[in-house]
Design a protein around this motif. Sequence first.
Motif, PDB file in Angstrom:
ATOM      1  N   ALA A  32       0.851  -1.192   0.000  1.00 60.46           N
ATOM      2  CA  ALA A  32       0.000   0.000   0.000  1.00 60.46           C
ATOM      3  C   ALA A  32       0.886   1.242   0.000  1.00 60.46           C
ATOM      4  O   ALA A  32       1.884   1.293   0.717  1.00 60.46           O
ATOM      5  CB  ALA A  32      -0.909  -0.005   1.226  1.00 60.46           C
ATOM      6  N   ILE A  83      -7.383   3.484  -4.209  1.00 61.01           N
ATOM      7  CA  ILE A  83      -6.494   2.389  -3.840  1.00 61.01           C
ATOM      8  C   ILE A  83      -5.151   2.728  -4.465  1.00 61.01           C
ATOM      9  O   ILE A  83      -5.057   2.924  -5.677  1.00 61.01           O
ATOM     10  CB  ILE A  83      -7.017   1.039  -4.366  1.00 61.01           C
ATOM     11  N   LEU A 129      -1.021   1.708  -4.662  1.00 59.01           N
ATOM     12  CA  LEU A 129      -0.049   0.649  -4.419  1.00 59.01           C
ATOM     13  C   LEU A 129       1.310   1.044  -4.974  1.00 59.01           C
ATOM     14  O   LEU A 129       1.394   1.729  -6.001  1.00 59.01           O
ATOM     15  CB  LEU A 129      -0.492  -0.645  -5.096  1.00 59.01           C
ATOM     16  N   GLU A 152      -2.567  -7.062  -8.929  1.00 60.42           N
ATOM     17  CA  GLU A 152      -2.931  -6.766  -7.543  1.00 60.42           C
ATOM     18  C   GLU A 152      -4.165  -5.868  -7.490  1.00 60.42           C
ATOM     19  O   GLU A 152      -5.050  -6.083  -6.659  1.00 60.42           O
ATOM     20  CB  GLU A 152      -1.757  -6.118  -6.816  1.00 60.42           C
ATOM     21  N   CYS A 153      -4.251  -4.883  -8.383  1.00 62.61           N
ATOM     22  CA  CYS A 153      -5.447  -4.032  -8.453  1.00 62.61           C
ATOM     23  C   CYS A 153      -6.685  -4.870  -8.722  1.00 62.61           C
ATOM     24  O   CYS A 153      -7.719  -4.721  -8.059  1.00 62.61           O
ATOM     25  CB  CYS A 153      -5.308  -2.993  -9.566  1.00 62.61           C
ATOM     26  N   ILE A 176      -7.731  -6.909  -5.674  1.00 65.93           N
ATOM     27  CA  ILE A 176      -8.393  -6.074  -4.668  1.00 65.93           C
ATOM     28  C   ILE A 176      -9.816  -5.755  -5.098  1.00 65.93           C
ATOM     29  O   ILE A 176     -10.752  -5.818  -4.293  1.00 65.93           O
ATOM     30  CB  ILE A 176      -7.577  -4.789  -4.412  1.00 65.93           C
ATOM     31  N   LEU A 187     -12.052  -8.753  -4.558  1.00 64.36           N
ATOM     32  CA  LEU A 187     -12.370  -8.922  -3.131  1.00 64.36           C
ATOM     33  C   LEU A 187     -13.470  -7.970  -2.685  1.00 64.36           C
ATOM     34  O   LEU A 187     -14.226  -8.278  -1.769  1.00 64.36           O
ATOM     35  CB  LEU A 187     -11.124  -8.696  -2.277  1.00 64.36           C
ATOM     36  N   ARG A 188     -13.561  -6.836  -3.339  1.00 58.46           N
ATOM     37  CA  ARG A 188     -14.586  -5.843  -3.002  1.00 58.46           C
ATOM     38  C   ARG A 188     -15.865  -6.044  -3.813  1.00 58.46           C
ATOM     39  O   ARG A 188     -16.776  -5.228  -3.749  1.00 58.46           O
ATOM     40  CB  ARG A 188     -14.046  -4.436  -3.219  1.00 58.46           C
TER      41      ARG A 188
END
Length: 149
Positions: A7, A44, A46, A94-95, A98, A101-102
């Motif tokens: 992050a 978000i 990273l 990775e984006c 994420i 997951l949301r």
Amino acid sequence: MDIQIEAATLEDLRIMMAIEKQCFTSEAFSREQISYLLSDYNSISLTAKVNGEIVGFVILQLENQDDIIFGHIITLNVAVPFRRMGVAQKLLFECEAILRLRGVTECRLEVRQANYAALRLYNRLGYIEIGLLENYYGNEHGLYLKKNF
């Protein structure tokens, strides 16, 4: 090469700005804009690190248009010496993880029409063109891309 994704924080701002200026000229985000995006609750952010050094970063926001919530990649940057080494791909993966997951199933982004290396990467990863953005980058056109997952 081991690429670590973490992050991003406001402490990373100075290095992120240096990379942003390597990647963009007149359309580079300002320090204030990047700072705002790092602290925005809909963002978000990273970083990609190699041997503890930030070599790239991505900032995306969650957006809602016509009752569709999607991720919108605002900026994706990789320092010149680390390009074509999988840094951008790892940041994108990775984006997308994420977002999944949301419960978000779509990601969008803009890219310069003449940025053939980025276009090859995005196409290889399943992003498709959904629009032409005339004079989006000054006198150069951009493309609007999206990916469903």
